[in-house]
Write a protein that holds these residues in place. Structure first.
Motif: not given
Length: 184
Positions: A140-146
């Motif tokens: 899982l790639d989790f993008d949190e605010g960039g």
């Protein structure tokens, strides 16, 4: 329309009406078109995870909290066969409510994101909660605010302050994870 979809349509309409909002008011607050909200409330369209994230954020609720409001409140035991499952019609994302409904400040939710799929939620979806993601299998790639973090089996990540987030599965198999939600 299945029972869960019917209860979801009714809950969305009730959340809007209890606030005294018109369809236009909710559309402005959520960024979802008035026509789409109307179709969802009438049970003519199944909302995607993204749309539900926007609508729940406009109500000041998390997606999990919104869905919990349509599930049986006051349970102490939720058998596996009774755990409500919702499927995003756009991405195939599957959400399973594991915790007994209506039991306060802690919630367990299982997610399964198909290979190549992605879902995004606005910062408003996270305004009233703390979350941790615990990967069971897949990537899982989790993008949190960039800021992007890749999670693999066994990894656990606590989310930071509310920001726009995106879950994406870069792997060849489903990304299966558990989300622990705590109300602030």
């Amino acid at each position: 329309m299945d029972d869960l979809a019917s209860r979801l349509a009714e809950r969305l309409r009730n959340e809007r009406e209890v606030r005294g909002w018109s369809l236009n008011d909710l559309a402005e607050r959520s960024g979802v078109s008035r026509a789409m909200i109307s179709r969802i409330e009438r049970g003519e369209a199944s909302p995607t995870a993204v749309l539900l994230g926007r609508l729940s954020g406009a109500f000041g609720l998390t997606l999990s909290n919104l869905l919990a409001r349509i599930e049986n409140a006051g349970e102490r035991l939720r058998r596996a066969a009774d755990q409500p499952v919702w499927r995003d019609p756009e991405t195939g994302f599957i959400r399973r409510a594991i915790s007994p409904a209506g039991n306060g400040d802690l919630e367990l939710v299982a997610g399964e994101l198909p290979p190549g799929a992605a879902i995004a939620y606005p910062a408003s979806s996270y305004a009233f909660i703390r979350q941790q993601i615990w990967m069971q299998s897949g990537l899982l790639d989790f993008d949190e605010g960039g800021s992007i973090t890749r999670l693999g089996p066994g990894d656990c990540m606590e989310l930071g302050p509310p920001s726009d987030c995106r879950f994406s599965n870069p792997g060849p198999e489903p990304a299966r994870y558990l989300v622990v939600v705590s109300r602030r």
